[in-house]
Design an enzyme around this catalytic site. Structure first.
Site, PDB file in Angstrom:
ATOM      1  N   ASP A 104       0.747  -1.133   0.101  1.00  9.80           N
ATOM      2  CA  ASP A 104      -0.023   0.069   0.023  1.00  9.80           C
ATOM      3  C   ASP A 104       0.708   1.399  -0.028  1.00  9.80           C
ATOM      4  OD1 ASP A 104      -2.127  -1.713   0.180  1.00  9.80           O
ATOM      5  OD2 ASP A 104      -2.144  -1.521   2.472  1.00  9.80           O
TER       6      ASP A 104
HETATM    7  N1  URA Z   1      -1.045  -6.018   3.949  1.00 10.42           N
HETATM    8  C1  URA Z   1      -1.736  -4.895   3.964  1.00 10.42           C
HETATM    9  O1  URA Z   1      -2.734  -4.564   4.523  1.00 10.42           O
HETATM   10  N2  URA Z   1      -1.067  -3.764   3.311  1.00 10.42           N
HETATM   11  C2  URA Z   1       0.010  -3.882   2.679  1.00 10.42           C
HETATM   12  O2  URA Z   1       0.587  -3.060   2.188  1.00 10.42           O
HETATM   13  C3  URA Z   1       0.678  -5.317   2.735  1.00 10.42           C
HETATM   14  C4  URA Z   1       0.031  -6.245   3.405  1.00 10.42           C
END
Ligand code: URA
Length: 238
Positions: A104
């Protein structure tokens, strides 16, 4: 692998095909000791050394990079609301490498980039079984009950049931979570089931590959041992 001289130089980051054609025609390019002025001249970069203005073009047969992704960059090939992580990578690699999976925009940590699509696809396949370890800072103190929920089976409704490989409390509001599936927003959704909001998330490890001391925003080539490990992990040994 035999390739055209203009394609080779363009892929190695010397500019557009038009630009490298001009470089070649103007006598800036040598193969071994010979100036070559034919843009579509075919050669094997593993057998002949190429020079631009007498500087050796370092040819890499394979490219495997590890980036410590900072927050505020997106795992996309183009800029959107945030700049693409590819902005952190030297332009000479960009024609060849692809992102391996996504983090993310607000997640930091270990991100792989490589030019081998088959290995990449196998690595991101949800059933690959390769562990991914995250450090998750949450908005409130984690109770025993929360831990029990996080360590048990978690129903992601539309996305199946998951169970973390390991969940450790490493601080009152800090969790070390290891998973082996690869689901969208996996860690944040897991924590949500325990009523915990993730406020900071870092990926520390993919299989045996660790961030170690790699600085935020920096990247490095995987070592030979790490490349061999990745190939073995996805059953694609040379
Ligand atoms: N899980 C998440 O919630 N976000 C990420 O970026 C990676 C794993």
């Amino acid at each position: 692998m035999v390739t055209r001289l203009d394609n080779f130089l363009s892929n190695e980051g010397f500019g557009t095909r038009k630009h490298v054609k001009t470089l070649i025609k103007n006598g800036h390019v040598k193969l071994e000791n010979e100036i070559v002025k034919i843009p579509d001249f075919k050669f094997d970069p593993e057998l002949l050394a190429c020079y631009v203005d007498d500087n050796r073009v370092e040819y890499q047969k394979e490219i495997f990079l590890m980036l410590n992704k900072p927050s505020g960059y997106i795992c996309s090939n183009i800029d959107e609301r945030y700049p693409s992580v590819l902005r952190l990578i030297d332009s000479k690699y960009l024609k060849r490498i692809k992102l391996v999976g996504r983090l993310d925009a607000d997640t930091t940590g270990l991100l792989l980039l490589m030019d081998n699509g088959k290995i990449s696809n196998r690595l991101i396949h949800p059933n690959t079984g390769i562990e991914k370890e995250y450090l998750a800072g949450v908005d409130k103190e984690v109770s025993d009950k929360d831990l029990e929920i996080l360590r048990g089976k978690i129903d992601l409704y539309d996305d199946g049931i998951i169970q973390a490989k390991k969940v450790e409390l490493v601080g009152p509001k800090l969790l070390d979570i290891t998973v082996s599936e690869g689901k969208y927003h996996e860690i944040k959704r897991m924590c949500k089931r325990a009523n915990l909001e993730v406020v900071k998330l870092t990926r520390l490890r993919i299989g045996e590959l660790k961030l170690g001391g790699l600085e935020l925003g920096q990247y490095r080539h995987l070592t030979k041992e790490e490349v061999n490990y990745i190939k073995k992990a996805v059953n694609m040994e040379d």
